[in-house]
Design a protein around this motif. Structure first.
Motif, mmCIF file in Angstrom:
data_model
loop_
_atom_site.group_PDB
_atom_site.id
_atom_site.type_symbol
_atom_site.label_atom_id
_atom_site.label_comp_id
_atom_site.label_asym_id
_atom_site.label_seq_id
_atom_site.Cartn_x
_atom_site.Cartn_y
_atom_site.Cartn_z
ATOM 1 N N HIS A 21 -18.359 -2.969 -4.846
ATOM 2 C CA HIS A 21 -17.822 -4.001 -6.326
ATOM 3 C C HIS A 21 -17.064 -4.786 -6.002
ATOM 4 C CE1 HIS A 21 -21.785 -3.268 -9.104
ATOM 5 N NE2 HIS A 21 -21.566 -2.264 -8.933
ATOM 6 N N TYR A 22 -15.971 -3.930 -5.991
ATOM 7 C CA TYR A 22 -14.565 -4.144 -6.004
ATOM 8 C C TYR A 22 -14.380 -6.046 -4.237
ATOM 9 C CZ TYR A 22 -12.823 -0.277 -7.902
ATOM 10 O OH TYR A 22 -12.542 0.391 -8.803
ATOM 11 N N VAL A 35 -7.022 -8.117 -1.849
ATOM 12 C CA VAL A 35 -5.770 -6.666 -2.357
ATOM 13 C C VAL A 35 -7.440 -5.780 -2.663
ATOM 14 C CG1 VAL A 35 -4.209 -5.263 -2.292
ATOM 15 C CG2 VAL A 35 -4.527 -8.175 -1.327
ATOM 16 N N ILE A 36 -7.933 -4.709 -2.519
ATOM 17 C CA ILE A 36 -9.191 -4.121 -3.364
ATOM 18 C C ILE A 36 -7.928 -3.241 -4.344
ATOM 19 C CG2 ILE A 36 -10.672 -2.592 -2.566
ATOM 20 C CD1 ILE A 36 -11.540 -5.126 -2.180
ATOM 21 N N SER A 37 -8.422 -3.022 -4.836
ATOM 22 C CA SER A 37 -7.831 -1.959 -6.420
ATOM 23 C C SER A 37 -8.172 -1.916 -6.954
ATOM 24 C CB SER A 37 -5.989 -2.228 -6.603
ATOM 25 O OG SER A 37 -4.919 -2.686 -5.290
ATOM 26 N N GLY A 38 -8.641 -0.013 -7.614
ATOM 27 C CA GLY A 38 -8.979 -0.159 -8.831
ATOM 28 C C GLY A 38 -9.017 1.753 -9.087
ATOM 29 N N ASP A 39 -9.934 1.981 -10.052
ATOM 30 C CA ASP A 39 -10.171 3.505 -10.473
ATOM 31 C C ASP A 39 -11.683 3.848 -10.515
ATOM 32 O OD1 ASP A 39 -7.085 3.843 -11.138
ATOM 33 O OD2 ASP A 39 -7.448 2.771 -12.860
ATOM 34 N N ILE A 40 -11.908 4.059 -9.240
ATOM 35 C CA ILE A 40 -13.369 4.346 -10.032
ATOM 36 C C ILE A 40 -13.830 6.087 -10.819
ATOM 37 C CG2 ILE A 40 -15.178 5.058 -8.123
ATOM 38 C CD1 ILE A 40 -14.198 2.873 -6.299
ATOM 39 N N PHE A 41 -14.009 5.814 -11.241
ATOM 40 C CA PHE A 41 -14.563 7.285 -11.863
ATOM 41 C C PHE A 41 -16.314 8.105 -11.299
ATOM 42 C CE2 PHE A 41 -11.139 5.329 -14.734
ATOM 43 C CZ PHE A 41 -10.697 6.679 -15.056
ATOM 44 N N VAL A 42 -16.423 9.329 -10.902
ATOM 45 C CA VAL A 42 -17.518 9.269 -10.574
ATOM 46 C C VAL A 42 -17.814 10.324 -11.199
ATOM 47 C CG1 VAL A 42 -18.787 9.835 -8.627
ATOM 48 C CG2 VAL A 42 -17.203 8.777 -8.099
ATOM 49 N N SER A 90 -15.790 1.650 -11.899
ATOM 50 C CA SER A 90 -14.803 1.261 -12.151
ATOM 51 C C SER A 90 -14.471 0.405 -12.369
ATOM 52 C CB SER A 90 -15.277 1.077 -10.371
ATOM 53 O OG SER A 90 -16.547 -0.037 -10.869
ATOM 54 N N PHE A 91 -13.601 0.410 -12.593
ATOM 55 C CA PHE A 91 -11.824 -0.299 -13.476
ATOM 56 C C PHE A 91 -11.598 -1.483 -12.227
ATOM 57 C CE2 PHE A 91 -12.815 2.511 -16.770
ATOM 58 C CZ PHE A 91 -13.315 1.549 -17.276
#
Length: 139
Positions: free
Chosen positions: A109-110, A72-79, A64-65
């Motif tokens: 995590h965020y 404010v939760i934002s991000g990229d989650i690679f699965v 996760s990035f």
């Protein structure tokens, strides 16, 4: 906004249900929802990211990035769908249950939860279970 992207032979059934669940996780932790991208991929795709961005030459189920600002939760989650499937077998749970765990894990995590120490890991697992249970409540 929760956005689902696919770079693997996989697709969520009823994306709205998953998006609503992720939104509830975020609000249950007293955060607001920004933009969260889930990217479902295979081991090779995630391994390349792990090596290139984190300098880890290992397979993993999630990376996760975090772009969270303030509350404010934002991000990229690679699965990695492959890794989730294999881990489900290793942990003797269904693929769907393991997928929920991994999806919740990234968002947690965020929200500030860690898993590097044993104490942190115990709390993270507890939070994962709590959030998985929320998915199974009628929406």
């Amino acid at each position: 906004m929760i956005i689902f992207n696919y770079d693997a032979d996989f697709q969520l059934v009823n994306e709205d249900r998953y998006a609503n669940w992720i939104s509830k996780i975020i609000s249950s932790e007293s955060f607001s929802e920004g933009e969260i991208n889930y990217i479902f991929c295979d081991d090779a795709y995630l391994h390349k990211i792990n090596v290139e961005y984190l300098d880890h030459d290992t397979l993993t189920d999630i990376i996760s990035f975090d772009y969270t600002e303030d509350k404010v939760i934002s991000g990229d989650i690679f699965v990695s769908v492959e890794r989730v499937r294999e881990n489900a077998g290793d942990f003797n749970v269904s693929f769907d249950e393991e997928l929920l765990r991994v999806m919740a894990h990234g968002v947690l995590h965020y929200c500030g939860y860690k898993d590097k120490t044993q104490e942190d890991e115990i709390l993270m697992r507890s939070k994962e279970e709590e959030k998985i249970a929320m998915f199974h409540v009628e929406q």
